[in-house]
Write a protein that holds these residues in place. Structure first.
Motif, PDB file in Angstrom:
ATOM      1  N   SER A 118       0.811  -1.222   0.000  1.00 25.31           N
ATOM      2  CA  SER A 118       0.000   0.000   0.000  1.00 25.31           C
ATOM      3  C   SER A 118       0.845   1.273   0.000  1.00 25.31           C
ATOM      4  CB  SER A 118      -0.955   0.010   1.198  1.00 25.31           C
ATOM      5  OG  SER A 118      -0.225   0.033   2.402  1.00 25.31           O
ATOM      6  N   HIS A 119       2.162   1.144   0.134  1.00 26.33           N
ATOM      7  CA  HIS A 119       3.026   2.326   0.064  1.00 26.33           C
ATOM      8  C   HIS A 119       3.074   2.840  -1.369  1.00 26.33           C
ATOM      9  CE1 HIS A 119       4.666   1.286   4.074  1.00 26.33           C
ATOM     10  NE2 HIS A 119       4.927   2.585   4.120  1.00 26.33           N
ATOM     11  N   VAL A 120       3.079   4.155  -1.488  1.00 23.37           N
ATOM     12  CA  VAL A 120       3.211   4.813  -2.784  1.00 23.37           C
ATOM     13  C   VAL A 120       4.602   5.437  -2.833  1.00 23.37           C
ATOM     14  CG1 VAL A 120       2.327   6.646  -4.284  1.00 23.37           C
ATOM     15  CG2 VAL A 120       0.751   5.303  -2.875  1.00 23.37           C
ATOM     16  N   VAL A 121       5.325   5.174  -3.907  1.00 25.06           N
ATOM     17  CA  VAL A 121       6.650   5.764  -4.106  1.00 25.06           C
ATOM     18  C   VAL A 121       6.545   6.576  -5.381  1.00 25.06           C
ATOM     19  CG1 VAL A 121       9.115   5.313  -4.415  1.00 25.06           C
ATOM     20  CG2 VAL A 121       7.718   3.744  -3.036  1.00 25.06           C
ATOM     21  N   GLU A 122       6.683   7.917  -5.247  1.00 25.75           N
ATOM     22  CA  GLU A 122       6.500   8.744  -6.440  1.00 25.75           C
ATOM     23  C   GLU A 122       7.472   9.916  -6.473  1.00 25.75           C
ATOM     24  OE1 GLU A 122       2.438  10.069  -6.449  1.00 25.75           O
ATOM     25  OE2 GLU A 122       2.797  11.612  -4.966  1.00 25.75           O
ATOM     26  N   TYR A 123       7.798  10.306  -7.696  1.00 24.58           N
ATOM     27  CA  TYR A 123       8.631  11.486  -7.938  1.00 24.58           C
ATOM     28  C   TYR A 123       7.833  12.718  -7.547  1.00 24.58           C
ATOM     29  CZ  TYR A 123      10.591  15.346 -10.602  1.00 24.58           C
ATOM     30  OH  TYR A 123      11.083  16.569 -10.972  1.00 24.58           O
ATOM     31  N   HIS A 125       9.617  16.316  -7.261  1.00 24.24           N
ATOM     32  CA  HIS A 125      10.182  17.452  -7.974  1.00 24.24           C
ATOM     33  C   HIS A 125      11.708  17.334  -7.993  1.00 24.24           C
ATOM     34  CE1 HIS A 125      10.264  18.654  -3.707  1.00 24.24           C
ATOM     35  NE2 HIS A 125      11.307  19.384  -4.029  1.00 24.24           N
ATOM     36  N   ASP A 126      12.369  18.245  -8.672  1.00 26.72           N
ATOM     37  CA  ASP A 126      13.830  18.327  -8.639  1.00 26.72           C
ATOM     38  C   ASP A 126      14.211  19.359  -7.589  1.00 26.72           C
ATOM     39  OD1 ASP A 126      13.780  16.615 -10.776  1.00 26.72           O
ATOM     40  OD2 ASP A 126      14.736  17.984 -12.189  1.00 26.72           O
ATOM     41  N   ASP A 127      15.274  19.078  -6.825  1.00 25.00           N
ATOM     42  CA  ASP A 127      15.727  20.084  -5.863  1.00 25.00           C
ATOM     43  C   ASP A 127      16.632  21.096  -6.573  1.00 25.00           C
ATOM     44  OD1 ASP A 127      18.268  18.922  -6.094  1.00 25.00           O
ATOM     45  OD2 ASP A 127      18.333  18.174  -4.046  1.00 25.00           O
ATOM     46  N   GLU A 128      17.197  22.023  -5.807  1.00 29.86           N
ATOM     47  CA  GLU A 128      18.001  23.098  -6.396  1.00 29.86           C
ATOM     48  C   GLU A 128      19.289  22.594  -7.042  1.00 29.86           C
ATOM     49  OE1 GLU A 128      19.165  22.362  -2.230  1.00 29.86           O
ATOM     50  OE2 GLU A 128      17.232  22.804  -3.135  1.00 29.86           O
ATOM     51  N   LYS A 129      19.734  21.367  -6.701  1.00 30.56           N
ATOM     52  CA  LYS A 129      20.938  20.792  -7.303  1.00 30.56           C
ATOM     53  C   LYS A 129      20.623  19.899  -8.500  1.00 30.56           C
ATOM     54  CE  LYS A 129      23.430  20.731  -2.939  1.00 30.56           C
ATOM     55  NZ  LYS A 129      24.016  19.884  -1.892  1.00 30.56           N
ATOM     56  N   GLY A 130      19.342  19.771  -8.841  1.00 32.56           N
ATOM     57  CA  GLY A 130      18.956  18.921  -9.956  1.00 32.56           C
ATOM     58  C   GLY A 130      18.756  17.467  -9.566  1.00 32.56           C
ATOM     59  N   HIS A 131      18.736  17.189  -8.258  1.00 29.64           N
ATOM     60  CA  HIS A 131      18.490  15.827  -7.784  1.00 29.64           C
ATOM     61  C   HIS A 131      16.994  15.580  -7.711  1.00 29.64           C
ATOM     62  CE1 HIS A 131      22.588  16.035  -5.506  1.00 29.64           C
ATOM     63  NE2 HIS A 131      22.736  15.973  -6.829  1.00 29.64           N
ATOM     64  N   TYR A 132      16.599  14.314  -7.859  1.00 31.61           N
ATOM     65  CA  TYR A 132      15.184  13.945  -7.820  1.00 31.61           C
ATOM     66  C   TYR A 132      14.723  13.786  -6.379  1.00 31.61           C
ATOM     67  CZ  TYR A 132      16.413  12.481 -12.572  1.00 31.61           C
ATOM     68  OH  TYR A 132      16.880  12.428 -13.856  1.00 31.61           O
ATOM     69  N   VAL A 133      13.600  14.398  -6.052  1.00 34.16           N
ATOM     70  CA  VAL A 133      13.013  14.254  -4.716  1.00 34.16           C
ATOM     71  C   VAL A 133      11.877  13.244  -4.836  1.00 34.16           C
ATOM     72  CG1 VAL A 133      11.852  15.424  -2.812  1.00 34.16           C
ATOM     73  CG2 VAL A 133      13.656  16.607  -4.088  1.00 34.16           C
ATOM     74  N   ILE A 134      11.987  12.172  -4.047  1.00 28.15           N
ATOM     75  CA  ILE A 134      11.031  11.067  -4.089  1.00 28.15           C
ATOM     76  C   ILE A 134      10.280  11.011  -2.759  1.00 28.15           C
ATOM     77  CG2 ILE A 134      10.758   8.577  -4.415  1.00 28.15           C
ATOM     78  CD1 ILE A 134      11.989   9.985  -6.864  1.00 28.15           C
ATOM     79  N   HIS A 135       8.959  10.917  -2.826  1.00 28.85           N
ATOM     80  CA  HIS A 135       8.097  10.866  -1.643  1.00 28.85           C
ATOM     81  C   HIS A 135       7.576   9.440  -1.489  1.00 28.85           C
ATOM     82  CE1 HIS A 135       4.261  12.537   0.508  1.00 28.85           C
ATOM     83  NE2 HIS A 135       5.152  12.089   1.367  1.00 28.85           N
ATOM     84  N   VAL A 136       7.696   8.885  -0.273  1.00 30.32           N
ATOM     85  CA  VAL A 136       7.182   7.550   0.031  1.00 30.32           C
ATOM     86  C   VAL A 136       6.132   7.716   1.122  1.00 30.32           C
ATOM     87  CG1 VAL A 136       7.751   5.210   0.795  1.00 30.32           C
ATOM     88  CG2 VAL A 136       9.422   6.531  -0.535  1.00 30.32           C
ATOM     89  N   GLY A 147     -15.267   9.707   2.913  1.00 35.51           N
ATOM     90  CA  GLY A 147     -14.039   9.752   2.122  1.00 35.51           C
ATOM     91  C   GLY A 147     -12.899  10.464   2.815  1.00 35.51           C
ATOM     92  N   ASP A 148     -13.070  10.842   4.084  1.00 35.61           N
ATOM     93  CA  ASP A 148     -11.996  11.499   4.829  1.00 35.61           C
ATOM     94  C   ASP A 148     -10.792  10.574   4.915  1.00 35.61           C
ATOM     95  OD1 ASP A 148     -13.567  13.698   5.287  1.00 35.61           O
ATOM     96  OD2 ASP A 148     -14.180  13.085   7.298  1.00 35.61           O
ATOM     97  N   SER A 149      -9.614  11.135   4.667  1.00 30.97           N
ATOM     98  CA  SER A 149      -8.401  10.329   4.711  1.00 30.97           C
ATOM     99  C   SER A 149      -7.230  11.197   5.141  1.00 30.97           C
ATOM    100  CB  SER A 149      -8.125   9.717   3.334  1.00 30.97           C
ATOM    101  OG  SER A 149      -7.890  10.741   2.393  1.00 30.97           O
ATOM    102  N   TYR A 150      -6.118  10.529   5.446  1.00 36.56           N
ATOM    103  CA  TYR A 150      -4.898  11.257   5.774  1.00 36.56           C
ATOM    104  C   TYR A 150      -3.722  10.511   5.162  1.00 36.56           C
ATOM    105  CZ  TYR A 150      -3.987   7.786   9.437  1.00 36.56           C
ATOM    106  OH  TYR A 150      -3.749   6.628  10.119  1.00 36.56           O
ATOM    107  N   THR A 151      -2.614  11.223   5.017  1.00 32.05           N
ATOM    108  CA  THR A 151      -1.408  10.652   4.439  1.00 32.05           C
ATOM    109  C   THR A 151      -0.368  10.481   5.527  1.00 32.05           C
ATOM    110  OG1 THR A 151      -1.852  11.730   2.333  1.00 32.05           O
ATOM    111  CG2 THR A 151       0.407  11.032   2.729  1.00 32.05           C
ATOM    112  N   SER A 152       0.239   9.307   5.564  1.00 34.21           N
ATOM    113  CA  SER A 152       1.320   9.016   6.492  1.00 34.21           C
ATOM    114  C   SER A 152       2.607   8.883   5.679  1.00 34.21           C
ATOM    115  CB  SER A 152       1.025   7.714   7.252  1.00 34.21           C
ATOM    116  OG  SER A 152       2.140   7.347   8.029  1.00 34.21           O
ATOM    117  N   THR A 153       3.532   9.795   5.909  1.00 37.47           N
ATOM    118  CA  THR A 153       4.776   9.803   5.145  1.00 37.47           C
ATOM    119  C   THR A 153       5.793   8.867   5.760  1.00 37.47           C
ATOM    120  OG1 THR A 153       4.443  12.047   4.319  1.00 37.47           O
ATOM    121  CG2 THR A 153       6.707  11.258   4.400  1.00 37.47           C
TER     122      THR A 153
END
Length: 171
Positions: A118-123, A125-136, A147-153
């Motif tokens: 059920s974990h989502v791994v997604e791109y 944005h790019d940071d200021e150095k051009g590296h990829y920031v990935i959110h899990v 439909g109320d929900s929340y996100t747990s990082t």
């Protein structure tokens, strides 16, 4: 059981009511085929037109242009790598570069033992150095009726596109 005119009419009315919402919802999505616009493109002051089947489209005040048409008119080759979902215009990189999709796969592989399906791994944005920031993260539904929900990082990670190195953004 005998069907009569009232049953037929009732079925038509109920069907119309049930399916009218689908038709209304479908009209909210853009249909690129119907919004193709015959734009005129100029390269070094010379007008050029792409083939009629690859015209640009206008969506929310943004013109989307066929990239192959633009690059080739600038005398640049275009290469598409479906595996990494990368588009190369002009020269290919001289060293290995990880694409955004490959960065996502690197993060998935590194944390495979800790992540559930059920974990989502997604791109993100790019940071200021051009590296990829990935959110899990995971999304949990509090109330199925409303439909109320929340996100747990689980974490934010930075992937260096040159080396593939992964580090936590919160370090």
């Amino acid at each position: 059981m005998k069907w009569d005119f009232k049953s037929l009419l009732g079925g038509i009315v109920i069907g119309s009511v049930l399916f009218s919402g689908i038709a209304a919802a479908a009209s909210n999505y853009p249909d690129p085929e119907t919004k193709q616009t015959p734009f005129t493109y100029y390269f070094e002051g010379v007008p050029k037109s792409p083939a009629s089947d690859v015209q640009g489209i206008m969506y929310k005040n943004t013109v989307y242009v066929p990239i192959r048409f633009v690059a080739e008119n600038l005398n640049k080759p275009v290469i598409y790598d479906a595996r990494s979902r990368s588009i190369y215009i002009g020269k290919l990189p001289t060293s290995k570069m990880y694409s955004k999709m490959e960065a996502i796969e690197l993060v998935k592989a590194k944390f495979a033992g800790n992540l559930s399906p059920s974990h989502v791994v997604e791109y993100s944005h790019d940071d200021e150095k051009g590296h990829y920031v990935i959110h899990v993260y995971q999304t949990y539904v509090n109330n199925f009726q409303s439909g109320d929900s929340y996100t747990s990082t689980y974490g934010w990670f930075v992937v260096n596109p040159n080396t593939g190195d992964i580090r936590s953004l919160l370090q």
